[in-house]
Design a protein around this motif. Sequence first.
Motif, PDB file in Angstrom:
ATOM      1  N   GLU A   1      14.892  70.208  53.419  1.00 45.67           N
ATOM      2  CA  GLU A   1      16.082  69.440  53.818  1.00 45.67           C
ATOM      3  C   GLU A   1      17.114  70.341  54.494  1.00 45.67           C
ATOM      4  OE1 GLU A   1      19.410  66.396  51.862  1.00 45.67           O
ATOM      5  OE2 GLU A   1      17.960  67.435  50.593  1.00 45.67           O
ATOM      6  N   THR A   2      17.287  71.545  53.950  1.00 48.14           N
ATOM      7  CA  THR A   2      18.253  72.484  54.524  1.00 48.14           C
ATOM      8  C   THR A   2      17.849  72.892  55.938  1.00 48.14           C
ATOM      9  OG1 THR A   2      18.784  73.344  52.321  1.00 48.14           O
ATOM     10  CG2 THR A   2      19.383  74.717  54.201  1.00 48.14           C
ATOM     11  N   MET A   3      16.562  73.190  56.129  1.00 49.05           N
ATOM     12  CA  MET A   3      16.074  73.590  57.448  1.00 49.05           C
ATOM     13  C   MET A   3      16.208  72.443  58.461  1.00 49.05           C
ATOM     14  SD  MET A   3      15.210  76.744  57.226  1.00 49.05           S
ATOM     15  CE  MET A   3      14.195  76.980  58.680  1.00 49.05           C
ATOM     16  N   HIS A   4      15.893  71.246  58.034  1.00 51.06           N
ATOM     17  CA  HIS A   4      16.009  70.091  58.934  1.00 51.06           C
ATOM     18  C   HIS A   4      17.460  69.846  59.325  1.00 51.06           C
ATOM     19  CE1 HIS A   4      11.912  67.896  58.202  1.00 51.06           C
ATOM     20  NE2 HIS A   4      11.764  69.181  58.464  1.00 51.06           N
ATOM     21  N   ASP A   5      18.351  69.906  58.336  1.00 54.64           N
ATOM     22  CA  ASP A   5      19.772  69.690  58.624  1.00 54.64           C
ATOM     23  C   ASP A   5      20.295  70.730  59.609  1.00 54.64           C
ATOM     24  OD1 ASP A   5      19.846  67.498  56.982  1.00 54.64           O
ATOM     25  OD2 ASP A   5      20.658  68.557  55.244  1.00 54.64           O
ATOM     26  N   ALA A   6      19.863  71.972  59.411  1.00 57.24           N
ATOM     27  CA  ALA A   6      20.306  73.057  60.298  1.00 57.24           C
ATOM     28  C   ALA A   6      19.834  72.816  61.731  1.00 57.24           C
ATOM     29  CB  ALA A   6      19.786  74.402  59.793  1.00 57.24           C
ATOM     30  N   PHE A   7      18.585  72.341  61.874  1.00 59.44           N
ATOM     31  CA  PHE A   7      18.053  72.081  63.210  1.00 59.44           C
ATOM     32  C   PHE A   7      18.835  70.968  63.905  1.00 59.44           C
ATOM     33  CE2 PHE A   7      15.386  69.464  65.952  1.00 59.44           C
ATOM     34  CZ  PHE A   7      14.993  70.400  66.903  1.00 59.44           C
ATOM     35  N   TRP A   8      19.053  69.849  63.205  1.00 62.46           N
ATOM     36  CA  TRP A   8      19.747  68.722  63.821  1.00 62.46           C
ATOM     37  C   TRP A   8      21.217  69.034  64.095  1.00 62.46           C
ATOM     38  CZ3 TRP A   8      16.658  65.553  66.035  1.00 62.46           C
ATOM     39  CH2 TRP A   8      15.400  65.278  65.503  1.00 62.46           C
ATOM     40  N   ASP A   9      21.822  69.861  63.249  1.00 65.63           N
ATOM     41  CA  ASP A   9      23.206  70.299  63.513  1.00 65.63           C
ATOM     42  C   ASP A   9      23.257  71.154  64.779  1.00 65.63           C
ATOM     43  OD1 ASP A   9      24.146  68.977  61.305  1.00 65.63           O
ATOM     44  OD2 ASP A   9      24.158  70.740  59.989  1.00 65.63           O
ATOM     45  N   HIS A  10      22.232  71.997  64.945  1.00 65.89           N
ATOM     46  CA  HIS A  10      22.161  72.842  66.135  1.00 65.89           C
ATOM     47  C   HIS A  10      21.987  71.986  67.395  1.00 65.89           C
ATOM     48  CE1 HIS A  10      21.396  76.269  68.664  1.00 65.89           C
ATOM     49  NE2 HIS A  10      20.161  75.844  68.962  1.00 65.89           N
ATOM     50  N   LEU A  11      21.164  70.928  67.309  1.00 65.90           N
ATOM     51  CA  LEU A  11      20.972  70.027  68.442  1.00 65.90           C
ATOM     52  C   LEU A  11      22.286  69.334  68.796  1.00 65.90           C
ATOM     53  CD1 LEU A  11      19.174  68.495  70.475  1.00 65.90           C
ATOM     54  CD2 LEU A  11      18.688  66.844  68.651  1.00 65.90           C
ATOM     55  N   LYS A  12      23.028  68.929  67.785  1.00 61.34           N
ATOM     56  CA  LYS A  12      24.310  68.257  68.032  1.00 61.34           C
ATOM     57  C   LYS A  12      25.283  69.181  68.757  1.00 61.34           C
ATOM     58  CE  LYS A  12      27.789  65.447  65.703  1.00 61.34           C
ATOM     59  NZ  LYS A  12      28.220  64.837  64.420  1.00 61.34           N
ATOM     60  N   GLU A  13      25.307  70.449  68.347  1.00 64.67           N
ATOM     61  CA  GLU A  13      26.181  71.435  68.998  1.00 64.67           C
ATOM     62  C   GLU A  13      25.785  71.610  70.462  1.00 64.67           C
ATOM     63  OE1 GLU A  13      25.963  74.998  66.776  1.00 64.67           O
ATOM     64  OE2 GLU A  13      26.967  74.175  64.987  1.00 64.67           O
ATOM     65  N   GLN A  14      24.494  71.671  70.732  1.00 66.89           N
ATOM     66  CA  GLN A  14      24.024  71.855  72.106  1.00 66.89           C
ATOM     67  C   GLN A  14      24.411  70.676  73.003  1.00 66.89           C
ATOM     68  OE1 GLN A  14      19.805  72.667  72.154  1.00 66.89           O
ATOM     69  NE2 GLN A  14      20.151  74.883  72.021  1.00 66.89           N
ATOM     70  N   LEU A  15      24.221  69.454  72.493  1.00 62.79           N
ATOM     71  CA  LEU A  15      24.524  68.276  73.305  1.00 62.79           C
ATOM     72  C   LEU A  15      26.026  68.066  73.465  1.00 62.79           C
ATOM     73  CD1 LEU A  15      21.874  65.686  72.008  1.00 62.79           C
ATOM     74  CD2 LEU A  15      21.767  67.141  74.037  1.00 62.79           C
ATOM     75  N   SER A  16      26.821  68.611  72.518  1.00 65.91           N
ATOM     76  CA  SER A  16      28.281  68.444  72.583  1.00 65.91           C
ATOM     77  C   SER A  16      28.955  69.527  73.415  1.00 65.91           C
ATOM     78  CB  SER A  16      28.870  68.442  71.160  1.00 65.91           C
ATOM     79  OG  SER A  16      28.303  67.412  70.373  1.00 65.91           O
TER      80      SER A  16
END
Length: 440
Positions: free
Chosen positions: A23-38
């Motif tokens: 769960e921690t690894m998945h959350d980190a990945f999706w948070d990183h994607l959000k930062e990139q798109l923002s």
Amino acid sequence: MNRDFHMEEKVLPPSSLEGKVKETMHDAFWDHLKEQLSATPPDFSCALELLKEIKEILLSLLLPRQNRLRSDIEEALDMELLKQKAEHGDLDVPHLSKYILDTMTLLCAPVRDEAVQKLENITDPVWLLRGIFQVLGLMKMDMVNYTIQSLQPHLQEHSIQHERATFQELLNKQPSLLSHTTKWLTQAAADLTTPLPTCPDTSDSAIVASSSPSEAAISPEPLSPTMVLSQGFLNLLLWDPEDEDFPETLLMDRTQLQELESQLSQLTILASVLLVASSFSGSVLFGSPQFVDKLKHITKDMMEEFKSRPEEAMQTVSEQVSQEIHQSLKNMGLAALSSENTASLIGQLQNIAKKENCVRSVIDQRIHLFLKCCLVLGVQRSLLDLPGGLTVIEAELAELGQKFVSLTHHNQKVFGPYYTEILKTLIPPAQALETEVESL
């Protein structure tokens, strides 16, 4: 072959270490994607990788004949073109997500329609992509199970031919390889000419008789290949673990047969408890599915202990069942059991711990009769006319019957020719021909 076999997605407990790490690894990945798109300008590197993986999954879900849809996906998710758009900051992620959802709607099984429709209400691009991956994972599992189901008939037929050829090779090297199988079928034929034992226990006999008032004494059946083989399969559920003369043709199935034997024993105890309880609780109370379910839970919870300490287990069951009947009668405003009836109820329930108990013996015979009917008539037809005392465990019997029929059916497919030759020596030709004509 287990017809119900299917793959399932592994669900990790959230509290487990593996679950927390995932769960921690998945959350980190999706948070990183959000930062990139923002970011300004947006960074589409992770999004492109996700779209590439989504494309591969969608293509893997296609059937060979779906060439047009394959071309559409290749064109809409052309990674070179999407990469060029990303470099110019012109990658329309929401539009691509909409195309992906439309394609998923075309490809998904009906059971996934609702999950795909829920994704259409998500506006956040990151959460939408995350949801798409979750549903695609389920769709991949659906496709795997569909493939397994489609291949089962071919695998089963290949298995039959392979098992028979392998056994024949062994038989050529060891001609006496069928000695235990011959002994097993000989005993089955002898059992069919032996009358069933009667019940000597008068107090328990009344309960058994009341559960099936029209049941008459069962006379020995005429020998036929089908009945001898069916009796032989039933005898395997009573096999002494120390008896090493197990039929050679069933050695590969011995573990499964032991599991079925254990399941049958548990159902015998369960049905016996319910039959005794029904004679004391009355038709009104026993007609309540909730009440019957409570008694089932009480009995099933003690099954493990029953294997090693049957007397102690049945003492606990008798006390809890008595309390449940007393409380349920009180809740429904019905007359409570007298102290004499309560003592009789507890005593009869405790007697079920004894193998020679009349109720237990007759229930065991009736379950075996049901299984014999399953072998001859099929499970569904056998369920239409259950012997007395078994209707309360109909669902459990259906599961047991289906497993037993599947196992024996496959075994007959493999070793039928060998059984036919052995049975010719056990059944007079005229009688075998007569019963064969009747069965046809």
